[in-house]
Design a protein around this motif. Structure first.
Motif, short mmCIF file in Angstrom:
data_model
loop_
_atom_site.label_atom_id
_atom_site.label_comp_id
_atom_site.label_asym_id
_atom_site.label_seq_id
_atom_site.Cartn_x
_atom_site.Cartn_y
_atom_site.Cartn_z
N GLN A 1 0.85 -1.18 0.00
CA GLN A 1 0.00 0.00 0.00
C GLN A 1 0.89 1.24 0.00
OE1 GLN A 1 -2.73 -0.04 3.23
NE2 GLN A 1 -4.08 1.44 2.29
N ALA A 2 0.49 2.20 -0.80
CA ALA A 2 1.27 3.44 -0.87
C ALA A 2 1.26 4.15 0.48
CB ALA A 2 0.68 4.35 -1.95
N THR A 3 2.37 4.77 0.80
CA THR A 3 2.50 5.54 2.02
C THR A 3 2.79 6.98 1.63
OG1 THR A 3 3.42 3.63 3.15
CG2 THR A 3 3.78 5.74 4.19
N GLY A 4 1.95 7.88 2.12
CA GLY A 4 2.14 9.30 1.83
C GLY A 4 3.23 9.90 2.70
N PRO A 5 3.62 11.13 2.40
CA PRO A 5 4.71 11.77 3.14
C PRO A 5 4.40 11.96 4.63
CG PRO A 5 3.74 13.29 1.55
CD PRO A 5 3.14 11.96 1.31
N LYS A 6 3.16 12.30 4.96
CA LYS A 6 2.82 12.50 6.38
C LYS A 6 2.81 11.17 7.14
CE LYS A 6 2.58 16.87 6.66
NZ LYS A 6 3.55 17.59 7.45
N GLN A 7 2.32 10.10 6.49
CA GLN A 7 2.34 8.80 7.15
C GLN A 7 3.78 8.33 7.35
OE1 GLN A 7 0.07 5.71 5.25
NE2 GLN A 7 0.71 4.18 6.73
N SER A 8 4.61 8.57 6.35
CA SER A 8 6.04 8.21 6.48
C SER A 8 6.68 9.00 7.61
CB SER A 8 6.78 8.49 5.17
OG SER A 8 6.31 7.63 4.16
N GLU A 9 6.34 10.28 7.71
CA GLU A 9 6.87 11.12 8.78
C GLU A 9 6.43 10.61 10.14
OE1 GLU A 9 6.67 15.80 10.23
OE2 GLU A 9 5.92 15.26 8.24
N LEU A 10 5.15 10.23 10.25
CA LEU A 10 4.62 9.69 11.50
C LEU A 10 5.32 8.39 11.87
CD1 LEU A 10 2.60 9.68 13.86
CD2 LEU A 10 0.95 8.59 12.31
N ASN A 11 5.48 7.50 10.89
CA ASN A 11 6.17 6.23 11.15
C ASN A 11 7.60 6.47 11.63
OD1 ASN A 11 3.94 4.71 10.43
ND2 ASN A 11 4.62 4.42 8.33
N ALA A 12 8.30 7.38 10.96
CA ALA A 12 9.69 7.68 11.34
C ALA A 12 9.74 8.25 12.75
CB ALA A 12 10.30 8.66 10.34
N LEU A 13 8.80 9.13 13.07
CA LEU A 13 8.77 9.72 14.41
C LEU A 13 8.45 8.66 15.46
CD1 LEU A 13 8.99 12.28 16.10
CD2 LEU A 13 6.59 12.74 15.62
N LEU A 14 7.47 7.81 15.19
CA LEU A 14 7.13 6.74 16.14
C LEU A 14 8.33 5.82 16.38
CD1 LEU A 14 3.53 5.68 15.05
CD2 LEU A 14 4.19 6.64 17.25
N ASN A 15 9.09 5.55 15.34
CA ASN A 15 10.23 4.64 15.46
C ASN A 15 11.37 5.21 16.30
OD1 ASN A 15 9.12 2.47 14.12
ND2 ASN A 15 9.77 3.22 12.12
N THR A 16 11.29 6.48 16.67
CA THR A 16 12.32 7.06 17.54
C THR A 16 12.04 6.75 19.01
OG1 THR A 16 11.22 9.22 17.79
CG2 THR A 16 12.75 8.95 15.92
N TYR A 17 10.85 6.23 19.31
CA TYR A 17 10.46 5.93 20.68
C TYR A 17 10.68 4.45 20.99
CZ TYR A 17 8.11 10.44 20.95
OH TYR A 17 7.85 11.79 20.96
N PRO A 18 10.86 4.10 22.26
CA PRO A 18 10.96 2.69 22.65
C PRO A 18 9.64 1.97 22.34
CG PRO A 18 11.60 4.13 24.47
CD PRO A 18 11.05 4.99 23.40
#
Length: 92
Positions: free
Chosen positions: A56-73
């Motif tokens: 499924q395509a991932t938009g820029p905001k979803q990618s940003e959210l995923n990247a931000l979430l991945n910075t947390y434990p």
């Protein structure tokens, strides 16, 4: 499953032929990963002979959210994900 070019998976033609004919059953996870990448599929679908899940395509905001979430434990990611799911479910 579509045929692959051995050079795309960085393996020898001889080894690929053995795999295709079930003459070799010992394959490293690194090699399986390369083959899966060459076929544009997941290792799981390759090993279990299943079709690849639809990507499924991932938009820029979803990618940003995923990247931000991945910075947390992990435990904090799960908590934040639960909040986001709760917000989204209230909208339906």
């Amino acid at each position: 499953m579509e045929p692959i070019a051995p050079q795309k998976a960085d393996i020898s033609i001889n080894f690929l032929s053995k795999l295709e004919r079930n003459k070799s059953t010992r394959v490293s996870s690194d090699t399986l990963y390369l083959i899966a990448q060459a076929l544009n599929t997941s290792m799981e679908s390759l090993v279990n002979n299943m079709p690849a899940p639809e990507k499924q395509a991932t938009g820029p905001k979803q990618s940003e959210l995923n990247a931000l979430l991945n910075t947390y434990p992990l435990n904090e990611r799960e908590m934040l994900s639960s909040y986001i799911i709760g917000i989204l479910e209230k909208r339906h």
